[in-house]
Design a protein around this motif. Structure first.
Motif, PDB file in Angstrom:
ATOM      1  N   LEU A 220       0.831  -1.201   0.000  1.00 21.33           N
ATOM      2  CA  LEU A 220       0.000   0.000   0.000  1.00 21.33           C
ATOM      3  C   LEU A 220       0.868   1.255   0.000  1.00 21.33           C
ATOM      4  N   ALA A 221       1.939   1.250   0.812  1.00 23.71           N
ATOM      5  CA  ALA A 221       2.863   2.391   0.845  1.00 23.71           C
ATOM      6  C   ALA A 221       3.537   2.580  -0.514  1.00 23.71           C
ATOM      7  N   VAL A 222       3.971   1.485  -1.123  1.00 25.87           N
ATOM      8  CA  VAL A 222       4.615   1.552  -2.443  1.00 25.87           C
ATOM      9  C   VAL A 222       3.639   2.133  -3.467  1.00 25.87           C
ATOM     10  N   CYS A 223       2.409   1.641  -3.464  1.00 25.69           N
ATOM     11  CA  CYS A 223       1.418   2.134  -4.428  1.00 25.69           C
ATOM     12  C   CYS A 223       1.109   3.615  -4.201  1.00 25.69           C
ATOM     13  N   LEU A 224       1.090   4.058  -2.955  1.00 23.64           N
ATOM     14  CA  LEU A 224       0.882   5.470  -2.662  1.00 23.64           C
ATOM     15  C   LEU A 224       2.033   6.310  -3.202  1.00 23.64           C
ATOM     16  N   ILE A 225       3.269   5.849  -3.001  1.00 23.64           N
ATOM     17  CA  ILE A 225       4.445   6.542  -3.546  1.00 23.64           C
ATOM     18  C   ILE A 225       4.347   6.620  -5.066  1.00 23.64           C
ATOM     19  N   LEU A 226       3.957   5.523  -5.695  1.00 23.81           N
ATOM     20  CA  LEU A 226       3.825   5.508  -7.154  1.00 23.81           C
ATOM     21  C   LEU A 226       2.729   6.452  -7.623  1.00 23.81           C
ATOM     22  N   PHE A 227       1.603   6.461  -6.927  1.00 19.71           N
ATOM     23  CA  PHE A 227       0.498   7.353  -7.302  1.00 19.71           C
ATOM     24  C   PHE A 227       0.933   8.814  -7.222  1.00 19.71           C
ATOM     25  N   VAL A 228       1.608   9.188  -6.131  1.00 16.05           N
ATOM     26  CA  VAL A 228       2.080  10.562  -5.967  1.00 16.05           C
ATOM     27  C   VAL A 228       3.108  10.902  -7.047  1.00 16.05           C
ATOM     28  N   SER A 229       4.023   9.980  -7.330  1.00 19.23           N
ATOM     29  CA  SER A 229       5.043  10.220  -8.364  1.00 19.23           C
ATOM     30  C   SER A 229       4.403  10.452  -9.717  1.00 19.23           C
ATOM     31  N   TRP A 230       3.465   9.598 -10.092  1.00 22.28           N
ATOM     32  CA  TRP A 230       2.847   9.735 -11.411  1.00 22.28           C
ATOM     33  C   TRP A 230       1.883  10.912 -11.472  1.00 22.28           C
ATOM     34  N   ALA A 231       1.288  11.306 -10.359  1.00 23.57           N
ATOM     35  CA  ALA A 231       0.471  12.525 -10.338  1.00 23.57           C
ATOM     36  C   ALA A 231       1.366  13.741 -10.587  1.00 23.57           C
ATOM     37  N   ARG A 232       2.553  13.727 -10.003  1.00 24.37           N
ATOM     38  CA  ARG A 232       3.508  14.820 -10.234  1.00 24.37           C
ATOM     39  C   ARG A 232       3.938  14.860 -11.700  1.00 24.37           C
ATOM     40  N   ILE A 233       4.198  13.705 -12.274  1.00 27.31           N
ATOM     41  CA  ILE A 233       4.590  13.642 -13.687  1.00 27.31           C
ATOM     42  C   ILE A 233       3.463  14.191 -14.560  1.00 27.31           C
ATOM     43  N   ALA A 234       2.226  13.827 -14.249  1.00 28.47           N
ATOM     44  CA  ALA A 234       1.082  14.308 -15.027  1.00 28.47           C
ATOM     45  C   ALA A 234       0.970  15.834 -14.942  1.00 28.47           C
ATOM     46  N   ARG A 235       1.231  16.392 -13.758  1.00 24.87           N
ATOM     47  CA  ARG A 235       1.143  17.840 -13.574  1.00 24.87           C
ATOM     48  C   ARG A 235       2.246  18.584 -14.317  1.00 24.87           C
ATOM     49  N   GLN A 236       3.475  18.059 -14.263  1.00 24.83           N
ATOM     50  CA  GLN A 236       4.599  18.790 -14.847  1.00 24.83           C
ATOM     51  C   GLN A 236       4.779  18.527 -16.332  1.00 24.83           C
ATOM     52  N   GLY A 237       4.208  17.463 -16.855  1.00 21.93           N
ATOM     53  CA  GLY A 237       4.355  17.138 -18.263  1.00 21.93           C
ATOM     54  C   GLY A 237       5.624  16.341 -18.530  1.00 21.93           C
ATOM     55  N   LEU A 238       5.793  15.973 -19.778  1.00 22.56           N
ATOM     56  CA  LEU A 238       6.902  15.102 -20.160  1.00 22.56           C
ATOM     57  C   LEU A 238       8.009  15.799 -20.926  1.00 22.56           C
ATOM     58  N   ALA A 239       7.802  17.043 -21.300  1.00 21.16           N
ATOM     59  CA  ALA A 239       8.777  17.722 -22.156  1.00 21.16           C
ATOM     60  C   ALA A 239      10.160  17.691 -21.513  1.00 21.16           C
ATOM     61  N   PRO A 240      11.145  17.206 -22.245  1.00 18.44           N
ATOM     62  CA  PRO A 240      12.493  17.156 -21.685  1.00 18.44           C
ATOM     63  C   PRO A 240      13.102  18.542 -21.547  1.00 18.44           C
ATOM     64  N   VAL A 241      13.845  18.726 -20.480  1.00 14.51           N
ATOM     65  CA  VAL A 241      14.564  19.974 -20.268  1.00 14.51           C
ATOM     66  C   VAL A 241      15.895  19.919 -21.002  1.00 14.51           C
ATOM     67  N   LEU A 242      16.358  18.705 -21.306  1.00 10.88           N
ATOM     68  CA  LEU A 242      17.605  18.464 -22.012  1.00 10.88           C
ATOM     69  C   LEU A 242      18.822  19.043 -21.307  1.00 10.88           C
ATOM     70  N   LYS A 243      18.836  18.865 -20.000  1.00  7.45           N
ATOM     71  CA  LYS A 243      19.992  19.268 -19.194  1.00  7.45           C
ATOM     72  C   LYS A 243      20.815  18.025 -18.923  1.00  7.45           C
ATOM     73  N   THR A 244      22.085  18.215 -18.729  1.00  9.78           N
ATOM     74  CA  THR A 244      22.946  17.094 -18.334  1.00  9.78           C
ATOM     75  C   THR A 244      23.557  17.363 -16.971  1.00  9.78           C
ATOM     76  N   SER A 245      23.081  18.403 -16.286  1.00 10.69           N
ATOM     77  CA  SER A 245      23.641  18.738 -14.970  1.00 10.69           C
ATOM     78  C   SER A 245      23.233  17.702 -13.933  1.00 10.69           C
ATOM     79  N   LYS A 246      23.944  17.749 -12.801  1.00 13.34           N
ATOM     80  CA  LYS A 246      23.685  16.822 -11.709  1.00 13.34           C
ATOM     81  C   LYS A 246      22.459  17.224 -10.903  1.00 13.34           C
ATOM     82  N   ALA A 247      21.978  18.421 -11.047  1.00 15.13           N
ATOM     83  CA  ALA A 247      20.911  18.988 -10.230  1.00 15.13           C
ATOM     84  C   ALA A 247      19.810  18.098  -9.925  1.00 15.13           C
TER      85      ALA A 247
END
Length: 195
Positions: free
Chosen positions: A168-195
């Motif tokens: 359940l904890a793993v699925c919650l982490i995954l849900f939050v991660s993918w919700a964040r991805i959905a909000r920010q979009g997929l467009a690459p920033v194309l950075k190679t920095s360590k940031a």
């Protein structure tokens, strides 16, 4: 030969009495899959298209797929002795215990899942590092929603006790991660920095 303290011998014997090597390998490989996929998803959510991070995600998900292949091999070797009939019967039994329906079709869903995941990761390796973020969002969302659905069923619906809570904890982490991805979009920033 070095002597092993008596209390350590008892613990080792107790461990072997509850879980043999085959069971350990089968369980360990699926948990490596789950952890690698989860780590990759969290990194993907935080990467914002940075190439170095996306490279780490691709490696993490590749480890997840390779470990899932190892899990299938271990399950067939140690539990089913390379018998498809045994695997189908066991799947039907587990499904009936949880749902009341004697159905073995879940095994074929697992086969499809493995084949699709191998294709997904292979596509990413062959298409180049930026190719994953160039895929249509509905394809990515559907695919990763399916992965989370499989993980939820495997760790929460079909398990109990501590495994269920960890799942359940793993699925919650995954849900939050993918919700964040959905909000920010997929467009690459194309950075190679360590940031």
């Amino acid at each position: 030969v070095r002597p092993v303290p008596r209390s350590r011998n008892r613990r080792r014997t107790a461990f072997r009495a509850t879980m043999d090597n085959g069971e350990f390998l089968t369980r360990a490989t699926i948990w490596i899959t789950i952890v690698a996929y989860t780590v990759g998803s969290v990194l993907f959510a935080r990467s914002q298209g940075r190439m170095r991070w996306d490279s780490a995600v691709r490696v993490a998900w590749t480890i997840a797929v390779v470990s899932l292949i190892a899990h299938f091999i271990c399950a067939y070797q140690f539990f089913h002795h390379w018998s498809q009939d045994s695997a189908l019967r066991d799947t039907a039994r587990q499904t009936e215990e949880v749902t009341g329906i004697n159905w073995s079709g879940g095994l074929y869903i697992n086969y499809a899942f493995l084949i699709l995941w191998i294709a997904d990761i292979g596509w990413w390796w062959l298409g180049g590092l930026t190719s994953y973020r160039e895929r249509p969002w509905p394809v990515i969302a559907t695919w990763h929603g399916f992965i989370i659905f499989i993980l939820f069923n495997a760790t929460v619906v079909f398990k109990d006790g501590a495994v269920r809570w960890v799942g359940l904890a793993v699925c919650l982490i995954l849900f939050v991660s993918w919700a964040r991805i959905a909000r920010q979009g997929l467009a690459p920033v194309l950075k190679t920095s360590k940031a």
